[in-house]
Design an enzyme around this catalytic site. Sequence first.
Site, mmCIF file in Angstrom:
data_model
loop_
_atom_site.group_PDB
_atom_site.id
_atom_site.type_symbol
_atom_site.label_atom_id
_atom_site.label_comp_id
_atom_site.label_asym_id
_atom_site.label_seq_id
_atom_site.Cartn_x
_atom_site.Cartn_y
_atom_site.Cartn_z
ATOM 1 N N ASP A 119 11.557 19.859 7.040
ATOM 2 C CA ASP A 119 12.050 18.758 6.209
ATOM 3 C C ASP A 119 10.922 17.964 5.574
ATOM 4 O O ASP A 119 11.130 16.891 5.021
ATOM 5 C CB ASP A 119 13.076 17.878 6.942
ATOM 6 C CG ASP A 119 12.637 17.473 8.319
ATOM 7 O OD1 ASP A 119 11.436 17.478 8.595
ATOM 8 O OD2 ASP A 119 13.532 17.148 9.120
HETATM 9 C C1 BGC Z 1 8.261 14.643 10.364
HETATM 10 C C2 BGC Z 1 9.263 15.709 10.658
HETATM 11 C C3 BGC Z 1 10.591 15.069 10.951
HETATM 12 C C4 BGC Z 1 10.974 14.149 9.809
HETATM 13 C C5 BGC Z 1 12.314 13.474 10.031
HETATM 14 C C6 BGC Z 1 8.752 13.749 9.273
HETATM 15 O O1 BGC Z 1 7.851 12.707 9.053
HETATM 16 O O2 BGC Z 1 7.015 15.204 10.022
HETATM 17 O O3 BGC Z 1 8.835 16.501 11.739
HETATM 18 O O4 BGC Z 1 11.555 16.032 11.119
HETATM 19 O O5 BGC Z 1 9.997 13.198 9.597
HETATM 20 O O6 BGC Z 1 12.269 12.374 10.827
HETATM 21 C C1 NOJ Z 2 11.449 17.777 13.336
HETATM 22 C C2 NOJ Z 2 12.913 17.682 13.078
HETATM 23 O O1 NOJ Z 2 13.567 17.210 14.198
HETATM 24 C C3 NOJ Z 2 13.487 18.993 12.683
HETATM 25 O O2 NOJ Z 2 14.806 18.835 12.306
HETATM 26 C C4 NOJ Z 2 12.656 19.597 11.615
HETATM 27 O O3 NOJ Z 2 13.225 20.810 11.331
HETATM 28 C C5 NOJ Z 2 11.215 19.730 12.006
HETATM 29 N N1 NOJ Z 2 10.736 18.444 12.301
HETATM 30 C C6 NOJ Z 2 10.333 20.417 10.981
HETATM 31 O O4 NOJ Z 2 10.049 19.623 9.895
#
Ligand code: BGC
Ligand code: NOJ
Length: 799
Positions: free
Chosen positions: A484
């Site tokens: 994401d």
């Molecule tokens: C993080 C992700 C996370 C997303 C949603 C981002 O800053 O790097 O790992 O899933 O935030 O909270």
């Molecule tokens: C953490 C989030 O919880 C997950 O939904 C996401 O897929 C990963 N980060 C990778 O960005």
Amino acid sequence: MTQFGHFDDAAREYVITRPDTPWPWINYLGTRDFFSLISNTAGGYCFCRDAKFRRILRYRYNGVPMDAGGRYFYIKDGDTVWNPGWKPCKTPLDTYECRHGMGYTRIVGEKAGLRAEVLFFVPPDARCEIHRVKLTNTGKTPKRFQLWSFVEWCLWNASTDMENFQRNLSTGEVEIEPDALYHKTEYRERRDHYAFYGVNRPYDGFDTDRETFMGMYNGFEAPQQVLSGTSGNTVAHGWSPIASHRFDLELAPGASDELIFVLGYVKNPQEAKFTAPGVINKAQARKMLQAYGTPAGADIAFATLKSYWDDILSRFSVASAVPELDRTVNIWNQYQCMITFFFSRSASYFESGIGRGMGFRDSNQDLAGIVHLIPARARQRILDIAATQFPDGGCYHQYQPLTKRGNNDIGGGFNDDPLWLIFGTVAYIKETGDFGILHEKVPFDNKPGTEVSLLEHLKISFAHVTDNLGPHGLPLIGRADWNDCLNLNCFSDNPDESFQTTENKTEGSKAESLMIAGLFVAEGKDFAELLAHPAVAADPKYVAKVRSAVAAMEKAVKAHGWDGEWFLRAYGYYGDKIGSNENEEGKIFIESQGWCTMARIGADEGLCDKALDAAVKHLECEHGLVLNAPAYTRYIKDYGEISSYPQGYKENAGIFCHNNPWVIIGEAMAGRADDVWRHYCKITPAFTKDQSLRKVEPYVFCQMVAGRDAARPGEGKNSWLTGTAAWTWKCVSEFILGIKPQYDGLLIEPCIPVAYGTYKVHRRFRDAEYDLTIRCTGKPGASHFIPYIPGHHTLDIEL
Ligand code: BGC
Ligand code: NOJ
């Protein structure tokens, strides 16, 4: 190399032998409604059901020093003040030990002939923490000393607790009773719940006003009342209510004494809130205090907790020649899967408990770690998750555990999300054989009257992908896929915008995802198999449609998703390639190598082997596989958050442990046992040696370990709540040890180097119990099917 602790496998504990760990090493207490985080120095907090809306103890995430707030016991022995957990006074102890076990933590401190042992736990199904304090005079002379308890209340909403001081500092209310100190802030109005901190014996003094207890300018390490050996006997009115009891004690040489504290939460029926005007109804609190406030009561509660975890961990165990593997499989990985399931990504020492709620994709993936342990709760979770779906198959990205409603702040639009519902449901049915769940009626967006069967939800999940294909016939990525931080429609140059929710361009976007394509093929095959099973017997025309959509996607991936040596990662907004050799940075990404090889796309043409070779060549480093290479060295507006991270961290070439198992499973499916084992050992904490470098807990997986481009490669972060738990579990149990649940039995299909290839597995599966001895002789692709027959079976399987 400094060692801070070691495993005690027989006790299922991790033993921390010095308190100054490189980062607080925590544990979780609780199994259902009431949960606690507790560090090795007793820091942390608890909440009931929802870490944001029902926070019980205050905790300061940005505190200095780190880990400020918790359940502190202060002992004053002469002029020395110390804590059994070392913090917050940090008085050097003669002995210190913290044992984190399954749902409990035991901290022992000893100083100048006085030993204090505190056992912290939450009894199963109870809404309280028990603090069982045992004091022993280990010296040769009588001891007179004092003990203070201390907790600080959070004013319920952990978010507003940190910001709305003009109101907060006036709302606090307490009641003082001989058995407990009651925190009834806001109970007078809409709340029907309160908290209490009680103890099983009359106290010699108390405080509920923080400033009186602490002193206006003192910190946790020097409470004024403790320093002066007194209590203020204060009744808090507003400001910051706390609860502290004082005991003046005496112990003969060799003698012991015990106090049992209960820190609880009570919700009353609206009509029975008060027993007199303004006086809270304490019946439930008293019941808890009575149940747990005797040594016998606390013993029973602790024994119940023990047997809860004994039962959980008796369902799958291995006895191999590798102790690190055994302790990971038998204890810590399964424990972490349970904790991750309970909390999703809400509350850890890296998640503040106020932001994320339950993730749609996260919670579905978490199911894979617990379907064999708590199938009934998995079932409920699936139905809860499905109820946050929209009629077009899209879904809320997150929902709030208290209300089970979708979170409007984040909304939807993450185009991988719907497919995970198929993933979670398939995992559940393969484990349980409960095809009946498919007929459960589930609403859309929780709106009564909109119910359709879960099977329909799966169908529209599948259709959400085929309804949203891009110019190459590949899935449109939407806001983002699993990664994401790869925000291809965001184009943000405003630092005040969230990468997660901003789409400055969407119309006309050509952004497509190869990760979703791989996920679609893998889950599509599983879905077709489920539909065709006699217990479902779906319309053959529909099954054929599913199969042909899967075949079309495979074709599209081969035609437009292959970069020559590996799978592309995505197409951008303008149809530009991402994760291609043509790119300057970010030439190769892990997610598409993992998903396309798990889906076996182009396996016959050798694409999977090539992609796996490329992953080894370009992504592998000493501590695992990095997410992308080369790392982005500058912010690229077209890609978004991924390039906001410095090189080697998080989604920008960190070792994102969650996706390492995808490649490892891909390797296992390709029969590459040595690669499988090497990658697995690199990310599995039980194998890591340098505890100072790793920094976070050596007994649980982290979401991210700093990659080779980082300043300190190998440094772990974001421990505990991560999809890594479920994925490493799936990887080790199904693909390394090779115990694969199927609709009608277990398929034994390991992929492990022959050197470790002889082991025993104990596996409960529905109403059957298997004791398996497995001997791998290295024959490629060898497997053995065990049909499901209730009863106990002992089998010796040579493969
Ligand atoms: C993080 C992700 C996370 C997303 C949603 C981002 O800053 O790097 O790992 O899933 O935030 O909270
Ligand atoms: C953490 C989030 O919880 C997950 O939904 C996401 O897929 C990963 N980060 C990778 O960005």
